[in-house]
Design an enzyme around this catalytic site. Structure first.
Site, PDB file in Angstrom:
ATOM      1  N   GLU A 197       5.855  75.409   6.101  1.00  0.00           N
ATOM      2  CA  GLU A 197       7.001  75.425   5.188  1.00  0.00           C
ATOM      3  C   GLU A 197       6.757  76.482   4.118  1.00  0.00           C
ATOM      4  O   GLU A 197       5.674  76.550   3.534  1.00  0.00           O
ATOM      5  CB  GLU A 197       7.224  74.065   4.530  1.00  0.00           C
ATOM      6  CG  GLU A 197       8.383  74.091   3.542  1.00  0.00           C
ATOM      7  CD  GLU A 197       8.851  72.702   3.125  1.00  0.00           C
ATOM      8  OE1 GLU A 197       9.635  72.620   2.148  1.00  0.00           O
ATOM      9  OE2 GLU A 197       8.450  71.716   3.769  1.00  0.00           O
ATOM     10  N   GLU A 245      12.124  74.394   6.632  1.00  0.00           N
ATOM     11  CA  GLU A 245      12.571  75.290   5.574  1.00  0.00           C
ATOM     12  C   GLU A 245      11.612  76.466   5.380  1.00  0.00           C
ATOM     13  O   GLU A 245      11.090  76.705   4.288  1.00  0.00           O
ATOM     14  CB  GLU A 245      12.757  74.515   4.263  1.00  0.00           C
ATOM     15  CG  GLU A 245      13.885  73.497   4.369  1.00  0.00           C
ATOM     16  CD  GLU A 245      14.175  72.782   3.067  1.00  0.00           C
ATOM     17  OE1 GLU A 245      15.355  72.646   2.713  1.00  0.00           O
ATOM     18  OE2 GLU A 245      13.206  72.348   2.395  1.00  0.00           O
ATOM     19  N   GLU A 330      18.062  66.659   9.190  1.00  0.00           N
ATOM     20  CA  GLU A 330      18.181  65.898   7.951  1.00  0.00           C
ATOM     21  C   GLU A 330      19.675  65.716   7.663  1.00  0.00           C
ATOM     22  O   GLU A 330      20.451  66.658   7.784  1.00  0.00           O
ATOM     23  CB  GLU A 330      17.519  66.616   6.766  1.00  0.00           C
ATOM     24  CG  GLU A 330      16.005  66.763   6.871  1.00  0.00           C
ATOM     25  CD  GLU A 330      15.397  67.546   5.716  1.00  0.00           C
ATOM     26  OE1 GLU A 330      16.030  67.613   4.634  1.00  0.00           O
ATOM     27  OE2 GLU A 330      14.297  68.092   5.897  1.00  0.00           O
ATOM     28  N   HIS A 333      21.495  62.371   2.327  1.00  0.00           N
ATOM     29  CA  HIS A 333      20.456  62.425   1.302  1.00  0.00           C
ATOM     30  C   HIS A 333      20.563  61.161   0.440  1.00  0.00           C
ATOM     31  O   HIS A 333      21.449  61.034  -0.393  1.00  0.00           O
ATOM     32  CB  HIS A 333      20.645  63.682   0.449  1.00  0.00           C
ATOM     33  CG  HIS A 333      19.458  64.067  -0.343  1.00  0.00           C
ATOM     34  ND1 HIS A 333      19.293  63.705  -1.663  1.00  0.00           N
ATOM     35  CD2 HIS A 333      18.355  64.776   0.000  1.00  0.00           C
ATOM     36  CE1 HIS A 333      18.154  64.192  -2.115  1.00  0.00           C
ATOM     37  NE2 HIS A 333      17.557  64.843  -1.130  1.00  0.00           N
TER      38      HIS A 333
END
Length: 966
Positions: A197, A245, A330, A333
């Site tokens: 990452e 990410e 993902e 949230h």
């Protein structure tokens, strides 16, 4: 070929440096416990039976003192295939023998026979498309940080299964091997993620800064290869993830190629930041809106370049890469009071075959125990789903914990509460949102296909009311991918005004995976001997529900018998007059009120006092607000007037916008830093004007980058002051013996008194029987897409802490997160109604409420009845307390009950926590609002539901029309 052509083949690479040796391999379908094996208590390999070994071929000799790898292939005839639903495991035993046949070394492991592939545009396990009901999990212990015990891992895995998860992403690094062992045994698909990452490089405007540099290729490749070499023997690992990410670059492509070479099972590889480039087998977006997710159901939609989450996704050629499966790495949230809109995602997933689910963000609030006590006891019973063991009372939970987050430990640079975004607390007690997820992604769909009432015989109705018989069909759809419903028992009940009555035990349903059937269901209800019109009123307006649930028929390794796997509730149409045994609708008042003297009224310059048979009420002489209510004998209930309320303590999502990046402004790229500082300071009218310009250019609105909280505060919704437009008008109806009080007022920010935010008209009618009917009419004026709420609030004495209500519950719910809350007659204490989010905010709402009662220990109290459904919350904390506190453990309960009665309440959102994500149908926009409620003093022993029904039947004519059309 088809699934029946799958054969078991184990490729075993065995390293040896133990001298001259032979090797053999056994695959044992082991039923008896294996000594010293931590997985044996979980019941792995149950049902395989026997101990017959599949033995590998004989001598394969390595020279003395040599080191090498031998390749052993073993065929397993007719294997029982591993899946998350049916995690069949075999015991692999490797025996190293000397030339005399004596064992030199023995190694053993659990293995499964399973295939994971992308076939066409779908992700498949064992050649069947699977639905990914996943969650992201960080290693976290509230007492030990990243040092997680085997017991806590086991609790995580079991609780995930109970909440209907079937998959987990190891965000954002490979986990301890014990975690994979548990997932193998209990049945959880794993997206195994490499520890790569570089999210912090976004400050250079390129997360892929390192991924594009050849000097870093070996570092990327090594991390992927080590993960594959370590974890490739686990059947639970069905997908490799290149990382999280890290932007896009050549090193990720090299990493993917190396991992594929090292994995003989050829599992799919996924990576989010590359969009739809060829080296990802699965398109795995992060936090797409539902609209964006649906656009990805086509190859063209998957391959479009777009900007989101602070990065730009590269374009791809749909003609080259084609349509691929889409699994959100993902989504949702779950930061604080969040996880709204969840069902919208699953409606989209159900509509498109290549949209195959996703991984909720995330599992656990990563809070640390600030009280430095010994590690919290995390026992088997804790963290159970509601159907197995209810969470401990919320107030006890809060008082027993003190969870810390970023900035609490002396660090200067931190992300504040941004790791407090799980669906369970640090001690693994489920948030209310966890029950919504459990219900929406349940593996059995239930639908009411038909329902009809059989008319009651007139003779039976004449003798008493007889029995009302209903019959219908429930459509049951098995959404499992591999197993039947034979492990479940189905039961049905009918609830009448929130009280359940047993109806039918279906027993077990023999529906195979993907199959559907309609099941007959019947109910017989004994009707009370009441006047026909009163009986109709009792059964009308959504008072009848059919409840169906499917429970585990026997203990499983992850839950006990009786755990509810799937359930649903259906509103039954009210029976007609004919079906109740009557001929024609009765005329006149169906329930004449008891004899009561007309109300007595006294008016002074400061107060209007009205005495009724059930209690005495006082209204403010200037505003007309109800400010006191007393039971006969003079005991008061209210500590503060019943006043309009439009504000709530902002949630994390309400605060989501560029503002959350302010702490990083000094290191952000210059243009972003300027936006972070300037946008929230712009006046609402200017933002509105800019939005109009951007809309004309086809650009997204600038306002989406500014939080709801900032907008509300800029317009002054947190500090509105009500000013009457004249004294209350009082009318007496001598025939009815009632009094009506009418007022008009306006509400404005005291810093901008000339800007009227709300124009309000109120009519109160006090009936001689003690009901106070209040009709509010509000016209809202705002440039914002929504305000927090439209409702009323008051304060009661602390003694009135026993709540009962007919509506959704028992847990907290909001307009965009309420499907898991069943309509019933619920009871709780006021402390139990509070949801102790680690960062305090708006909480504790209950939706679709017909009435709510708050009583003291003697049974005296206040009843609030809705003409149409309302929402309510009751708390020992004021809104200002919640707004000011930064930690739950800093709150101090007040000696009062703060009661909110809402006509409308904005949803909580959940697509992400950094933009405005409440969907239009859950907003409270500018416009006209009108609603009616009844307030009544309850006597000790008086049934709240009967009092509510009586209030509706005695309501003024205009309100009765509102009730009839609800």
């Amino acid at each position: 070929g088809g699934e029946d052509e799958l054969r078991g083949s184990l490729e075993i690479l065995a390293a040896s440096a133990q001298g001259q040796a032979r090797r053999a391999a056994d695959v044992l379908p082991e039923q008896a416990p294996i000594e010293d094996d931590p997985l044996s208590p979980l019941g792995v390999a149950n049902g395989l039976g026997g101990r017959a070994a599949v033995r590998g071929p004989g001598a394969n000799v390595l020279a003395y003192a040599a080191t090498g790898i031998v390749d052993l292939r073993l065929e397993v005839p007719a294997p029982k295939l591993w899946s998350a639903e049916d995690p069949q495991l075999y015991r692999l035993v490797l025996i190293l023998e000397d030339d005399q046949g004596a064992a030199v070394d023995v190694e053993a492991a659990w293995v499964g026979v399973r295939e994971s592939r992308v076939l066409g545009s779908q992700f498949c396990v064992n050649r069947r498309p699977v639905t990914v009901r996943g969650v992201n999990r960080h290693d976290h212990c509230p007492a030990r940080g990243k040092a997680v015990s085997q017991a806590l891992m086991e609790l995580d895995a079991k609780l995930m299964k109970r909440l209907n998860f079937n998959a987990v992403r190891t965000a954002h690094y490979p986990n301890a091997t014990a975690w994979y062992d548990l997932c193998d045994a209990l049945g959880l698909y794993v997206a195994d993620e490499a520890n790569v990452e570089t999210h912090g490089f976004f400050v250079l405007s390129d997360e892929g800064f390192l991924a594009k540099r050849p000097a870093w290729e070996s570092a990327y490749v090594a991390r992927g290869e080590r993960m594959v070499a370590r974890d490739r023997n686990h059947p639970c690992v069905v997908v490799w993830s290149l990382g999280n990410e890290g932007g896009e670059g050549r090193n990720f492509a090299a990493m993917a190629a190396a991992m594929r070479r090292l994995d003989p099972c050829r599992r799919p590889v996924q990576y989010e930041s590359c969009g739809a480039l060829p080296y990802t087998d699965i398109v795995c977006p992060m936090y797409p809106s539902v609209a964006k997710l649906e656009s990805m159901a086509t190859a063209e939609g998957q391959c479009l370049t777009y900007k989101a989450n602070g990065r730009r996704y590269p374009p791809a050629d749909p003609a080259v890469v084609g349509r691929r499966p889409v699994v959100m790495c993902e989504y949702q949230h779950s930061m604080g009071n969040s996880t709204g809109n969840f069902h919208h995602y699953w409606q989209a997933i159900d509509r498109h075959d290549c949209l195959q689910g996703g991984f909720v963000w995330d599992w656990c609030d990563q809070g640390l125990d600030m009280r430095l006590m010994k590690a919290p006891a995390i026992a088997e019973g804790e963290g159970s789903s509601r159907s197995e063991a209810a969470p401990a009372p919320a107030d006890e939970h809060a008082r027993a914990s003190a969870w810390g987050y970023g900035g609490d430990f002396g660090e200067v640079m931190h992300d504040s509460q941004f790791n407090i975004n799980g669906i369970v607390w640090p001690d693994r007690r489920p948030h209310p949102a966890a029950f919504e997820i459990q219900h929406v992604q349940q593996p059995v769909r239930l639908e009411l296909a038909d329902w009809r009432w059989t008319p009651v015989e007139p003779a039976a109705a004449a003798r008493g009311r007889g029995h009302l018989v209903g019959k219908g069909q429930v459509r049951v759809v098995n959404r499992h991918d591999f197993i039947s419903l034979a492990h479940l028992e189905a039961l049905a009940t009918v609830s009448v005004r929130g009280v359940e009555r047993p109806v039918q035990d279906f027993g077990r349903l023999s529906l195979g995976p993907g199959q559907a059937a309609e099941v007959d269901v019947a109910a017989s209800l004994a009707l009370p001997s009441l006047p026909l019109a009163l009986l109709r009123a009792r059964l009308a307006g959504g008072a009848l529900h059919l409840n169906v649930r499917l429970e585990l028929a026997r203990d499983q390794s992850w839950a006990a018998k009786g755990h509810v796997v799937a359930w649903d509730q259906f509103v039954l149409v009210a029976p007609t007059v004919h079906e109740l045994g009557g001929d024609v609708p009765p005329a006149g008042d169906p329930w004449p009120p008891p004899a009561a003297r007309p109300v007595e009224m006294q008016r002074t310059s400061s107060e209007i006092r009205v005495k009724t048979a059930a209690g005495t009420y006082a209204f403010d002489g200037d505003t007309g607000a109800l400010r006191a209510a007393a039971a006969p004998g003079g005991r008061g209930l209210l500590l503060a007037p019943l006043v309009p309320c439009f504000w709530r303590a902002p949630t994390d999502n309400d605060s989501g916008g560029v503002e959350f990046m302010e702490r990083w402004a000094a290191v952000l790229p210059a243009l972003i830093s300027i936006g972070v500082r300037i946008l929230p300071a712009l006046p609402p009218w200017l933002i509105w004007a800019i939005d109009n310009v951007t809309a004309s250019l086809g650009l997204p609105p600038v306002s989406n980058n500014i939080s709801y909280r900032t907008g509300w505060q800029r317009e002054g919704w947190h500090r509105l002051v009500e000013r009457p437009k004249g004294p209350p008008e009082v009318e007496r109806d001598m025939a009815a013996g009632s009094v009506a009080i009418t007022t008009a007022s306006s509400l404005a920010d005291p810093d901008a008194p000339s800007t009227e935010r709300v124009r309000r008209r109120t009519r109160v009618e006090v009936l001689p029987t003690g009901e106070v009917w209040l009709t509010s009419v509000c016209d809202l004026r705002t440039l914002l897409p929504s305000i927090p709420r439209v409702g009323l609030s008051t304060r009661l004495g602390a003694a009135f802490a026993a709540a009962e209500w007919l509506g959704r519950g028992p847990h907290e719910c909001y307009g965009d997160r309420k499907l898991s809350a069943v309509v019933a007659r619920h009871a709780a204490t006021v402390p139990e109604l509070h949801t102790p989010y680690i960062v305090p905010s708006e909480n504790g709402l209950r939706c679709d409420v017909r009435w709510v009662a708050l009583r003291d220990k003697d049974g005296t109290g206040v009843l609030v009845v809705a003409a149409k459904d309302m929402q309510f919350s009751a708390s020992h904390f004021r809104t200002s307390d919640l707004e000011a506190a930064t930690h739950e453990h800093d709150l101090s309960p007040r000696s009062e009950v703060n009661l909110h009665i809402d006509h409308k309440h904005m949803g909580v959102g959940g697509d992400d926590s950094w933009s405005r994500v409440v969907y239009p149908e859950y907003l409270v926009p500018h416009g006209h609002y009108e609603w009616s409620i009844c307030v009544k003093v309850l006597a000790a022993g008086e049934d709240a539901d009967e009092a509510a029904q009586a209030a509706l039947l005695r309501a003024p004519a205009a309100i009765k029309r509102e009730v009839d059309h609800s």
